[in-house]
Design a protein around this motif. Structure first.
Motif, PDB file in Angstrom:
ATOM      1  N   LEU A 245       0.692  -1.205   0.084  1.00  0.00           N
ATOM      2  CA  LEU A 245       0.006  -0.069   0.030  1.00  0.00           C
ATOM      3  C   LEU A 245       0.842   1.295   0.070  1.00  0.00           C
ATOM      4  CD1 LEU A 245      -2.779   0.866   0.237  1.00  0.00           C
ATOM      5  CD2 LEU A 245      -2.582   1.023   2.723  1.00  0.00           C
ATOM      6  N   LYS A 246       0.612   2.181  -0.790  1.00  0.00           N
ATOM      7  CA  LYS A 246       1.603   3.362  -1.307  1.00  0.00           C
ATOM      8  C   LYS A 246       0.692   4.686  -0.620  1.00  0.00           C
ATOM      9  CE  LYS A 246       4.580   1.638  -4.793  1.00  0.00           C
ATOM     10  NZ  LYS A 246       4.913   1.818  -6.244  1.00  0.00           N
ATOM     11  N   SER A 247      -0.488   4.898  -1.159  1.00  0.00           N
ATOM     12  CA  SER A 247      -1.088   5.906  -0.537  1.00  0.00           C
ATOM     13  C   SER A 247      -2.702   5.557  -0.574  1.00  0.00           C
ATOM     14  CB  SER A 247      -1.142   7.002  -1.558  1.00  0.00           C
ATOM     15  OG  SER A 247      -1.848   6.697  -3.088  1.00  0.00           O
ATOM     16  N   ILE A 248      -3.521   6.267   0.369  1.00  0.00           N
ATOM     17  CA  ILE A 248      -5.070   6.021   0.394  1.00  0.00           C
ATOM     18  C   ILE A 248      -5.637   7.511   0.599  1.00  0.00           C
ATOM     19  CG2 ILE A 248      -4.640   5.780   2.787  1.00  0.00           C
ATOM     20  CD1 ILE A 248      -6.986   3.696   2.448  1.00  0.00           C
ATOM     21  N   LYS A 249      -6.847   7.826  -0.155  1.00  0.00           N
ATOM     22  CA  LYS A 249      -7.772   8.796  -0.011  1.00  0.00           C
ATOM     23  C   LYS A 249      -9.018   8.352   0.613  1.00  0.00           C
ATOM     24  CE  LYS A 249      -7.778  11.987  -2.982  1.00  0.00           C
ATOM     25  NZ  LYS A 249      -8.150  12.743  -4.421  1.00  0.00           N
ATOM     26  N   LEU A 250      -9.309   9.022   1.760  1.00  0.00           N
ATOM     27  CA  LEU A 250     -10.450   8.600   2.454  1.00  0.00           C
ATOM     28  C   LEU A 250     -11.519   9.818   2.289  1.00  0.00           C
ATOM     29  CD1 LEU A 250      -8.728   7.786   5.540  1.00  0.00           C
ATOM     30  CD2 LEU A 250      -9.226   6.266   3.930  1.00  0.00           C
ATOM     31  N   PRO A 251     -12.884   9.191   2.170  1.00  0.00           N
ATOM     32  CA  PRO A 251     -13.893  10.385   2.043  1.00  0.00           C
ATOM     33  C   PRO A 251     -14.324  11.072   3.331  1.00  0.00           C
ATOM     34  CG  PRO A 251     -14.674   8.188   2.352  1.00  0.00           C
ATOM     35  CD  PRO A 251     -13.359   7.791   2.209  1.00  0.00           C
ATOM     36  N   ASP A 252     -14.956  12.622   3.109  1.00  0.00           N
ATOM     37  CA  ASP A 252     -15.048  13.156   4.182  1.00  0.00           C
ATOM     38  C   ASP A 252     -16.255  12.425   5.309  1.00  0.00           C
ATOM     39  OD1 ASP A 252     -13.416  15.173   3.347  1.00  0.00           O
ATOM     40  OD2 ASP A 252     -15.249  16.118   2.401  1.00  0.00           O
ATOM     41  N   GLY A 253     -16.724  11.440   4.822  1.00  0.00           N
ATOM     42  CA  GLY A 253     -18.031  10.956   5.794  1.00  0.00           C
ATOM     43  C   GLY A 253     -17.068  10.004   6.816  1.00  0.00           C
ATOM     44  N   ILE A 254     -15.753   9.502   6.806  1.00  0.00           N
ATOM     45  CA  ILE A 254     -15.259   8.647   7.711  1.00  0.00           C
ATOM     46  C   ILE A 254     -15.165   9.652   8.995  1.00  0.00           C
ATOM     47  CG2 ILE A 254     -13.139   7.351   8.174  1.00  0.00           C
ATOM     48  CD1 ILE A 254     -13.364   6.412   5.532  1.00  0.00           C
ATOM     49  N   THR A 255     -15.612   8.994  10.298  1.00  0.00           N
ATOM     50  CA  THR A 255     -15.363   9.429  11.446  1.00  0.00           C
ATOM     51  C   THR A 255     -14.636   8.724  12.311  1.00  0.00           C
ATOM     52  OG1 THR A 255     -17.210   8.604  12.079  1.00  0.00           O
ATOM     53  CG2 THR A 255     -17.513  10.923  11.237  1.00  0.00           C
ATOM     54  N   SER A 256     -14.307   7.308  11.860  1.00  0.00           N
ATOM     55  CA  SER A 256     -13.570   6.691  12.858  1.00  0.00           C
ATOM     56  C   SER A 256     -12.486   5.832  12.197  1.00  0.00           C
ATOM     57  CB  SER A 256     -14.480   5.753  13.706  1.00  0.00           C
ATOM     58  OG  SER A 256     -13.903   4.648  14.278  1.00  0.00           O
ATOM     59  N   ILE A 257     -11.252   5.703  12.743  1.00  0.00           N
ATOM     60  CA  ILE A 257     -10.135   5.085  12.535  1.00  0.00           C
ATOM     61  C   ILE A 257      -9.602   3.966  13.522  1.00  0.00           C
ATOM     62  CG2 ILE A 257      -7.769   4.950  11.395  1.00  0.00           C
ATOM     63  CD1 ILE A 257      -8.229   7.464   9.961  1.00  0.00           C
ATOM     64  N   GLU A 258     -10.077   2.798  13.638  1.00  0.00           N
ATOM     65  CA  GLU A 258      -9.796   2.031  14.759  1.00  0.00           C
ATOM     66  C   GLU A 258      -8.324   1.619  14.802  1.00  0.00           C
ATOM     67  OE1 GLU A 258     -12.628  -1.251  14.479  1.00  0.00           O
ATOM     68  OE2 GLU A 258     -14.313  -0.113  14.409  1.00  0.00           O
ATOM     69  N   GLY A 259      -8.120   0.827  16.023  1.00  0.00           N
ATOM     70  CA  GLY A 259      -6.533   0.581  16.172  1.00  0.00           C
ATOM     71  C   GLY A 259      -5.794  -0.497  15.093  1.00  0.00           C
ATOM     72  N   ARG A 260      -4.732  -0.234  14.811  1.00  0.00           N
ATOM     73  CA  ARG A 260      -3.771  -1.063  13.960  1.00  0.00           C
ATOM     74  C   ARG A 260      -4.328  -0.968  12.533  1.00  0.00           C
ATOM     75  NH1 ARG A 260      -0.520  -5.089  16.135  1.00  0.00           N
ATOM     76  NH2 ARG A 260      -0.727  -6.191  14.430  1.00  0.00           N
ATOM     77  N   CYS A 261      -5.179   0.115  12.195  1.00  0.00           N
ATOM     78  CA  CYS A 261      -5.472   0.475  10.981  1.00  0.00           C
ATOM     79  C   CYS A 261      -4.443   0.230   9.773  1.00  0.00           C
ATOM     80  CB  CYS A 261      -6.219   1.858  10.828  1.00  0.00           C
ATOM     81  SG  CYS A 261      -7.429   1.972   9.339  1.00  0.00           S
ATOM     82  N   PHE A 262      -3.324   0.793   9.773  1.00  0.00           N
ATOM     83  CA  PHE A 262      -2.232   0.928   8.948  1.00  0.00           C
ATOM     84  C   PHE A 262      -1.132   0.427   9.423  1.00  0.00           C
ATOM     85  CE2 PHE A 262      -5.127   4.437   7.760  1.00  0.00           C
ATOM     86  CZ  PHE A 262      -5.541   4.159   6.549  1.00  0.00           C
ATOM     87  N   ASN A 263      -1.280  -0.602  10.385  1.00  0.00           N
ATOM     88  CA  ASN A 263      -0.023  -1.120  11.173  1.00  0.00           C
ATOM     89  C   ASN A 263       0.870  -1.950   9.986  1.00  0.00           C
ATOM     90  OD1 ASN A 263       1.213  -3.780  12.752  1.00  0.00           O
ATOM     91  ND2 ASN A 263       1.148  -1.918  14.033  1.00  0.00           N
ATOM     92  N   ASN A 264       2.273  -1.491  10.213  1.00  0.00           N
ATOM     93  CA  ASN A 264       3.170  -2.037   9.280  1.00  0.00           C
ATOM     94  C   ASN A 264       2.796  -2.116   7.602  1.00  0.00           C
ATOM     95  OD1 ASN A 264       4.338  -2.936  11.517  1.00  0.00           O
ATOM     96  ND2 ASN A 264       3.680  -5.191  11.344  1.00  0.00           N
TER      97      ASN A 264
END
Length: 715
Positions: A245-264
Motif C-alpha cells: 500500500l502506497k497511498s490512500i484517499k478517504l472520504p469526508d464521511g469517515i469519522t472513525s479509524i480503529e486500532g492497527r488500521c495501517f499497522n506495518n
C-alpha cells in the motif's frame, strides 16, 4: 517490522472486543418464548487481539462476575441451538471447539434452557467438566453483546467438576419469524471488503487477507442489494501488514479509524485524513516506515498507544491545538522527528512517548504539563536542552536516560524525587542544580553521566539509590549536606576522579560497593556514628593511603579494602571481632597491621598478596579462627609476627605458623624508650590495640623505627 519493547514499558492486560449481532433483513426482538426453535444459528464474531492474532469467541458471564469460561473456535464456526426434547436445548459447535488448557474435542456441547420469564434471552448453563474460560457479558436488551476479554489465568478449578454457571445470549428474530440468526454481513466492492450495518445503512472497511496494495481511493458510498451504504469507518487492522500500500484517499464521511488500521504498511507514504476524525486508535500507523508527513485534522483530541511507533521517516508533524492526550509510546522510535510543539491543553505525556526519537533536537512543552511518563524521552540522543514546566513534581523511571547530548537542564523547584535511571547515560551533562526540597534520587539516577564534574546534594535529600552515580568518571566533587542521608549499594562506584568526600556525621552505614574502584580517592573521613561498611565498599581504591575506622565498627565485610594498593596504614577499632574474606587482599603497600585483643575471626585470603607486610601484631590471647590462605603471598621469611607473651607455641602450631619469625610481645614492663637521635616513633596504641594519633593518658604501647616495642606511661 519487529515490535520493539520500550525499557520498563507496561504490558497490556486486557483486550476489549465488541460482538455485534446483525440480521440479514428487518429485525425485531423475540416477544414470545415459544417462538424459539431448534436450528437457531449463532455466528461467532471474529476479533483480532493486541498482537493481531485471530480468535473467535462466545461471550459469557454469571451473577455479575466473570465465569472464567473461554472458548477459541475456528474461523467460520457456528453454534446452533438444538432441541433436547425436554424443554431444554443445547448450543452445539458443528466444527469442533478447542478448550483453553484442556486439549481439543469435536462436537462439544453446552447445555442450555429457555428462560420462560424472558422471551428475549436464551439462558445457557455451563458444565465445567470440559474446562475452561473467561468473558464478561453485559446485556442491556439492545441486541448487542459487549465482550471484555480476560486472560487465561482465570479459568475454573479443573478438579472441581461441580462448577456451573449461567450466561445469556440476546437473540434477534429474522424478518420471516422463523429462525433467529446472528450473522455478519459483508461485501466486496472494487477489491475493498466492507462490513455492512443494515440498520444504520453504514459500511466499515475491514481486512481482506492483507491484499490491499498500490494507490487506494475509498468512495463515500457503496450500493449493496439496491441499498446505499455510507462509508463511515476503517475497521480494526483493516490495512494492517499491507506492505504494497502506497497511498490512500478517504472520504469526508469517515469519522472513525480503529486500532492497527495501517499497522506495518511499510511503503505507505501519504494519507489524507478526513476532517471528521476525532481520534486515532492503538498502533494506527505503527511501523509505517515510509510515512514522511501527515496532516492531522483539527478535531482530533487523542492519539492512541503506539500510534506512530517506528514511523522512522516521519520528520515533522503538526499537532492540532485540540489534542489533549497521547498514548504510551505514541512517537517511540520516530528516528527522523526533529521538532515537536505541543498544544497548551496537554497535561501529561505517556510512557515512552518520544522514546528513541534520536533526531529530536527540541520540544516545546506546554506550561500545564504535570507529569512525564517513564522513559518519556529515553534515547533522544540529539536533545540538548529542555524547559520543564513548574507543575512537574517528579521525574519517572528513565525519563531522560541516554539523552547523550543533553548538556543542561533546569529542574522545577517543586520536584521532590528523581526516578530510577532518570538521567542515566546523559554523557554530556556537566552540571545540575537539585531543588532544595528533593528527598530522593532513584537507583542509577546519574549512572554513566561521564561529563558530570560536581554536584551539591541538598539537605532535604535522605537517600541515594543503588548505583546512583555509577561510572561518573569526571565527578571530582560531591557535597553532602544531609545528616540523615543513606548511600545505596554502588552509590559512587567507578567515580574515578573523586579524590575526597566528606561524609555527614549522621551516616551510620555504607552500602556494598559504595566507593568501589574510586581509583583517585586519597582520603576519606568516616563519621564516628558509622557502624558498618558493606562488602567491597572500598575495593579498588588504589590511591587510598590511610583509613581510620570508627569505634562502632565491629566487623569488616568481604573484600572491603581489596586491591587498595597504596594503603599503608589501617587503624582498626579496639572492638572489632572479624575481618571478612579477601578484606585486605592485594593491599601491597600495607607494612604493618595491628589486630586488637577482640579479634576472633580472619576470613580467607584476608591479607593475601600483602607483599609489603613487615610486621603483624596480634593482641588476642585466644587464637582467632582463620579461613583459607589468610596470608597467602605475604613475605613469610621477613615479616615478623608479634603475639602475646606466653602464646608463641599456640600461634606457631596454627595457620599463623606461616610466618618464620614469631616473637612474643614483650610489653610487660613500663619503660622509657632508649635515647637515640635516630630512633623514631612509628605507631602508638592502647594496650588493647586501638591506634592512638597522639600520646594519651594511661599506658601506651609504642613501636619504634628499630622494631622495638615498649610500654609508655603517659601522665
Amino acid at each position: 517490522m519487529e515490535r520493539k519493547t520500550c525499557f520498563y514499558k507496561c504490558v497490556v492486560a486486557f483486550v476489549v472486543m465488541i460482538c455485534s449481532i446483525i440480521t440479514m433483513s428487518a429485525q425485531t426482538k423475540v416477544t414470545n418464548a415459544n417462538q424459539l426453535k431448534a436450528g437457531c444459528v449463532i455466528k461467532i464474531y471474529p476479533y483480532s487481539d493486541y498482537y493481531g492474532d485471530r480468535d473467535y469467541a462466545l461471550a459469557c458471564s454469571g451473577d455479575g462476575q466473570p465465569l472464567d469460561i473461554y472458548k477459541n473456535v475456528g474461523s467460520g464456526d457456528e453454534w446452533t441451538l438444538e432441541d433436547a426434547g425436554d424443554g431444554s436445548c443445547y448450543v452445539k459447535n458443528n466444527n469442533g471447539c478447542y478448550w483453553a488448557y484442556q486439549g481439543s474435542s469435536d462436537d462439544e456441547e453446552m447445555k442450555c434452557t429457555i428462560d420462560k420469564s424472558s422471551a428475549v434471552k436464551v439462558r445457557l448453563t455451563w458444565d465445567s467438566k470440559n474446562g475452561g474460560v473467561c468473558f464478561w457479558n453485559d446485556i442491556d436488551g439492545s441486541g448487542l453483546i459487549d465482550c471484555h476479554y480476560f486472560y487465561w489465568w482465570a479459568y475454573p478449578d479443573e478438579d472441581d467438576p461441580s462448577f456451573t454457571g449461567t450466561f445469556d445470549i440476546a437473540l434477534l428474530k429474522e424478518g420471516n419469524g422463523s429462525d433467529f440468526v446472528q450473522k455478519e454481513m459483508t461485501t466486496v466492492v472494487d477489491g475493498i471488503k466492507y462490513s455492512l450495518d443494515a440498520n444504520q445503512k453504514t459500511a466499515k472497511v475491514i481486512a481482506n487477507n492483507h491484499s490491499y496494495s498500490g494507490d487506494i481511493d475509498i468512495p463515500a458510498n457503496i450500493t449493496y442489494d439496491n441499498v446505499v451504504y455510507k462509508i463511515n469507518a476503517l475497521g480494526f487492522g483493516c490495512f494492517a501488514d499491507c506492505e504494497g500500500l502506497k497511498s490512500i484517499k478517504l472520504p469526508d464521511g469517515i469519522t472513525s479509524i480503529e486500532g492497527r488500521c495501517f499497522n506495518n504498511c511499510e511503503n505507505l507514504q501519504s494519507v489524507d485524513l478526513p476532517s471528521g476524525i476525532t481520534s486515532l486508535g492503538v498502533e494506527c500507523f505503527a511501523g509505517c516506515e515510509g510515512l514522511k508527513s501527515i496532516k492531522l485534522p483539527d478535531g482530533i483530541t487523542s492519539l492512541g498507544e503506539s500510534c506512530f511507533y517506528f514511523c522512522s521517516s516521519l520528520t515533522s508533524i503538526d499537532l492540532p491545538s485540540n489534542i489533549r492526550s497521547f498514548g504510551e509510546s505514541c512517537f517511540e522510535s520516530c528516528y527522523g522527528l526533529t521538532h515537536v510543539s505541543l498544544a497548551e491543553g496537554i497535561t501529561s505525556l505517556g510512557v515512552c512517548c518520544f522514546s528513541d526519537c534520536s533526531s529530536l533536537t527540541s520540544i516545546d512543552l506546554p506550561s500545564g504539563i504535570t507529569s512525564l511518563g517513564s522513559s518519556c524521552f529515553s534515547g533522544c540522543s540529539s536533545l540538548k536542552s529542555i524547559d520543564l514546566p513548574s507543575g512537574i513534581t517528579s521525574l519517572e523511571l528513565g525519563c531522560f536516560s541516554d539523552c547523550s547530548s543533553l548538556t543542561s537542564i533546569e529542574l522545577p523547584s517543586g520536584i521532590t524525587s528523581l526516578g530510577e535511571s532518570c538521567f542515566s547515560g546523559c554523557s554530556s551533562l556537566k552540571s545540575i542544580d537539585l531543588p532544595s526540597g528533593i528527598t530522593s534520587l532513584g537507583g542509577s539516577c546519574f549512572e554513566y553521566c561521564s561529563s558530570l564534574t560536581s554536584i551539591s546534594l541538598p539537605e532535604s535529600l535522605t537517600s541515594l539509590g543503588v548505583r546512583c552515580f555509577y561510572d561518573c568518571i569526571s565527578l571530582a566533587n560531591v557535597h553532602l549536606s544531609s545528616d540523615k542521608i543513606s548511600l545505596g549499594n554502588g552509590c559512587f562506584e567507578c567515580c574515578r576522579s573523586l579524590k575526597s568526600i566528606d561524609l555527614p556525621s549522621g551516616i551510620t552505614s555504607l552500602g556494598d560497593w559504595c566507593f568501589r574502584d574510586c581509583s583517585s580517592l586519597t582520603k576519606i573521613s568516616l563519621p564516628e556514628r558509622l557502624t558498618s561498611l558493606g562488602g567491597e565498599c572500598f575495593e579498588g581504591c588504589s590511591s587510598l593511603k590511610t583509613i581510620s575506622l570508627p569505634s562502632g565498627i565491629t566487623s569488616l565485610d568481604y573484600s572491603c579494602f581489596k586491591d587498595c594498593s597504596s594503603l599503608i596504614e589501617v587503624s582498626l577499632p579496639s572492638g572489632i571481632t572479624s575481618l571478612g574474606d579477601w578484606c585486605f587482599l592485594g593491599c601491597s603497600s600495607l607494612k604493618s597491621i595491628n589486630l586488637p585483643e577482640s579479634i576472633n575471626s580472619l576470613g580467607s585470603s584476608c591479607f593475601g598478596d600483602c607483599k609489603g607486610l613487615a610486621s603483624v601484631y596480634v593482641y588476642a590471647e585466644q587464637l582467632p579462627t582463620m579461613g583459607y590462605t589468610v596470608f597467602e603471598n605475604c613475605d613469610a621469611n621477613n615479616c615478623i609476627l608479634y603475639v602475646p607473651k606466653g602464646t608463641i607455641d599456640m600461634y606457631r602450631q596454627s595457620d599463623f605458623g606461616y610466618f618464620k619469625n614469631i616473637v612474643e610481645l614483650d610489653a610487660t614492663g613500663i619503660n622509657n624508650p632508649a635515647a637515640s637521635t635516630n630512633l623514631k616513633e612509628v605507631y602508638r596504641y592502647t594496650t588493647n590495640g586501638r591506634r592512638l594519633l597522639t600520646p594519651t593518658k594511661g599506658i601506651n604501647v609504642v613501636k619504634y623505627s628499630n622494631g622495638m616495642v615498649k610500654k609508655e606511661l603517659v601522665k
